[in-house]
Design an enzyme around this catalytic site. Sequence first.
Site, PDB file in Angstrom:
ATOM      1  N   CYS A   1       1.647  29.108 -15.194  1.00 53.95           N
ATOM      2  CA  CYS A   1       1.222  29.625 -16.504  1.00 53.95           C
ATOM      3  C   CYS A   1       0.629  28.545 -17.392  1.00 53.95           C
ATOM      4  O   CYS A   1       1.158  28.244 -18.467  1.00 53.95           O
ATOM      5  CB  CYS A   1       2.415  30.258 -17.199  1.00 53.95           C
ATOM      6  SG  CYS A   1       3.160  31.503 -16.172  1.00 53.95           S
TER       7      CYS A   1
ATOM      8  N   ARG B   1      -2.523  16.227  -9.015  1.00 55.60           N
ATOM      9  CA  ARG B   1      -3.608  15.264  -9.190  1.00 55.60           C
ATOM     10  C   ARG B   1      -4.862  15.858  -9.853  1.00 55.60           C
ATOM     11  O   ARG B   1      -5.437  15.235 -10.747  1.00 55.60           O
ATOM     12  CB  ARG B   1      -3.967  14.582  -7.863  1.00 55.60           C
ATOM     13  CG  ARG B   1      -2.778  13.870  -7.199  1.00 55.60           C
ATOM     14  CD  ARG B   1      -3.187  12.945  -6.067  1.00 55.60           C
ATOM     15  NE  ARG B   1      -3.882  11.777  -6.553  1.00 55.60           N
ATOM     16  CZ  ARG B   1      -5.174  11.612  -6.551  1.00 55.60           C
ATOM     17  NH1 ARG B   1      -5.946  12.542  -6.021  1.00 55.60           N
ATOM     18  NH2 ARG B   1      -5.729  10.542  -7.055  1.00 55.60           N
TER      19      ARG B   1
ATOM     20  N   TYR C   1      -5.420  13.924 -13.315  1.00 58.40           N
ATOM     21  CA  TYR C   1      -6.468  12.888 -13.312  1.00 58.40           C
ATOM     22  C   TYR C   1      -7.861  13.474 -13.103  1.00 58.40           C
ATOM     23  O   TYR C   1      -8.793  12.732 -12.792  1.00 58.40           O
ATOM     24  CB  TYR C   1      -6.246  11.880 -12.173  1.00 58.40           C
ATOM     25  CG  TYR C   1      -4.835  11.434 -11.955  1.00 58.40           C
ATOM     26  CD1 TYR C   1      -4.191  10.595 -12.871  1.00 58.40           C
ATOM     27  CD2 TYR C   1      -4.133  11.832 -10.822  1.00 58.40           C
ATOM     28  CE1 TYR C   1      -2.888  10.177 -12.654  1.00 58.40           C
ATOM     29  CE2 TYR C   1      -2.831  11.412 -10.592  1.00 58.40           C
ATOM     30  CZ  TYR C   1      -2.220  10.589 -11.516  1.00 58.40           C
ATOM     31  OH  TYR C   1      -0.938  10.177 -11.286  1.00 58.40           O
TER      32      TYR C   1
ATOM     33  N   PRO D   1       0.823  -1.208   0.000  1.00 58.93           N
ATOM     34  CA  PRO D   1       0.000   0.000   0.000  1.00 58.93           C
ATOM     35  C   PRO D   1       0.859   1.261   0.000  1.00 58.93           C
ATOM     36  O   PRO D   1       1.925   1.304   0.622  1.00 58.93           O
ATOM     37  CB  PRO D   1      -0.779  -0.112   1.313  1.00 58.93           C
ATOM     38  CG  PRO D   1       0.096  -0.924   2.201  1.00 58.93           C
ATOM     39  CD  PRO D   1       0.883  -1.849   1.322  1.00 58.93           C
TER      40      PRO D   1
HETATM   41  N1  LLP Z   1       2.985  -1.235  -6.040  1.00 60.34           N
HETATM   42  C1  LLP Z   1       3.273  -0.859  -7.302  1.00 60.34           C
HETATM   43  C2  LLP Z   1       4.058  -1.744  -8.147  1.00 60.34           C
HETATM   44  C3  LLP Z   1       2.795   0.368  -7.786  1.00 60.34           C
HETATM   45  O1  LLP Z   1       3.084   0.725  -9.032  1.00 60.34           O
HETATM   46  C4  LLP Z   1       2.028   1.210  -6.954  1.00 60.34           C
HETATM   47  C5  LLP Z   1       1.513   2.496  -7.429  1.00 60.34           C
HETATM   48  C6  LLP Z   1       1.784   0.798  -5.626  1.00 60.34           C
HETATM   49  C7  LLP Z   1       2.264  -0.450  -5.209  1.00 60.34           C
HETATM   50  C8  LLP Z   1       1.014   1.613  -4.641  1.00 60.34           C
HETATM   51  O2  LLP Z   1      -0.296   1.841  -5.022  1.00 60.34           O
HETATM   52  P1  LLP Z   1      -1.302   2.580  -4.009  1.00 60.34           P
HETATM   53  O3  LLP Z   1      -1.498   1.693  -2.800  1.00 60.34           O
HETATM   54  O4  LLP Z   1      -0.688   3.869  -3.626  1.00 60.34           O
HETATM   55  O5  LLP Z   1      -2.531   2.747  -4.801  1.00 60.34           O
HETATM   56  N2  LLP Z   1      -0.086   9.142  -8.997  1.00 60.34           N
HETATM   57  C9  LLP Z   1      -1.328   8.397  -8.902  1.00 60.34           C
HETATM   58  C10 LLP Z   1      -1.108   7.005  -8.354  1.00 60.34           C
HETATM   59  C11 LLP Z   1      -0.100   6.203  -9.135  1.00 60.34           C
HETATM   60  C12 LLP Z   1       0.149   4.850  -8.540  1.00 60.34           C
HETATM   61  C13 LLP Z   1       1.294   4.156  -9.197  1.00 60.34           C
HETATM   62  N3  LLP Z   1       1.641   2.890  -8.630  1.00 60.34           N
HETATM   63  C14 LLP Z   1      -2.327   9.202  -8.085  1.00 60.34           C
HETATM   64  O6  LLP Z   1      -1.985  10.283  -7.590  1.00 60.34           O
HETATM   65  O7  LLP Z   1      -3.476   8.803  -7.956  1.00 60.34           O
END
Ligand code: LLP
Length: 424
Positions: free
Chosen positions: A357, A327, A331, A289
């Site tokens: 800008c 974000r 997104y 996570p």
């Molecule tokens: N493991 C791997 C291989 C990943 O690529 C990621 C996130 C995670 C774990 C953790 O995922 P989480 O638990 O945080 O969902 N910038 C985007 C999120 C990109 C996530 C990329 N990989 C946002 O701000 O929503």
Amino acid sequence: MPYLHYDHDVLKLEDTVLDELADAHGTPLFVYSESQIRDNFQAMQTAFVGVPHLICYAVKANSNPEILRLLAEMGAGADAVSVGEMWLALKAGIPPERIVFAGVGKRDDEIEFAIQQNIRGLNVESEMELQVVAEIAARLQRRARVSLRINPDIDIHGHPYISTGRHKDKFGIALDTARRLITEYRGHPQIQLVGLHAHIGSQITEILPYRKLGEVMRDMAVFAAQQGHRLEYIDVGGGLGVRYEPQGDERHFRHDWQGVNELAIEPKAVADALLTSLRQLELPILFEPGRSLVANAGVLITRVLYLKETGGKRFVIVDAGMTELVRPSLYSAYHAIVPLHWREGEAVRADVVGPICESGDFLARDRQLPPVQRGDLRAVLTAGAYGYSLSSNYNAGLRPAEILVHGSSHRVIRQRQPLDVLIK
Ligand code: LLP
């Protein structure tokens, strides 16, 4: 009471008054709650209780060294995606055997670093990468600890930019190719297959994808065992979502966050869904996570610079934007924005925009806001994950300071960048 709350209309994080921090350290400013991060991590540990497991924090969500140290002390491992993240994790005191390394585009020097450090597993994402890992291991006269990242072809029904486990996404190895590689690499002198990995996406709000993931991983693990591999763990990735949008009317924030900052799905429900199939393997589970450990622990504090009406629209111009929190621009993500001091008055419908800008530089669009005037301080909520870590120096701006509060005390865990970083 949530750690973030109003006390007589003054916003506090734990027992710390946020406007005092803004006055002392300037804005924009990231502030995080230590207690919230601790609670989040503990909830994750409890969810997998009774099963051997390791919570490998996804460093990319927030790589502040002090936050890493805090999680390291609580027993977290790390999911890293670059040599930089592996290095940060090691420096924070996370031992190599608690670090895994993923990413579709690992450079040779990064693979070499991972093998030299003897980390828990290199999550290999393609056949060609596996060959390169074998070559580098041969040169180093080592046997690389590898885990295959499977693409299980599961749709999380989320934003396409952060869905990673569908057949057409760039991540992981298709199931049939994975089966072939598992067969071919049996007894390989340079490759020790220690695990299987998958990560199906981020901001997941449903349980079903995790249940399906458990089934796919179990079947692949059974196949690997039949082929003579002795797997040491199953790594199921991260992805657990957090609520950014209020379930009701934002004007009630003064008394009730209306679900904002809560987890979208319970860690225990996710663990149970995965374990339905995985328990029988009797292998340790790695969970990665990121967002769910830090998102709700952080706020981004910004000051209102100007109010403006043009083209029939109202704009509230603040001193934070896409350079601090990309974000919304990237997104179309929703982040609630609340005053540091609540006062009575007319609500305003406006866009909240930054100083950058670009017309795509906004924090909120067409949002009903409590009364606002120049000089007001606002908190952008749920900004602890993918905020600072996705920030930039665009427009030659300086990255903001970061502060960790605990009760009524606080410490600066990263200084605001000085001007000379712009020429170094
Ligand atoms: N493991 C791997 C291989 C990943 O690529 C990621 C996130 C995670 C774990 C953790 O995922 P989480 O638990 O945080 O969902 N910038 C985007 C999120 C990109 C996530 C990329 N990989 C946002 O701000 O929503």
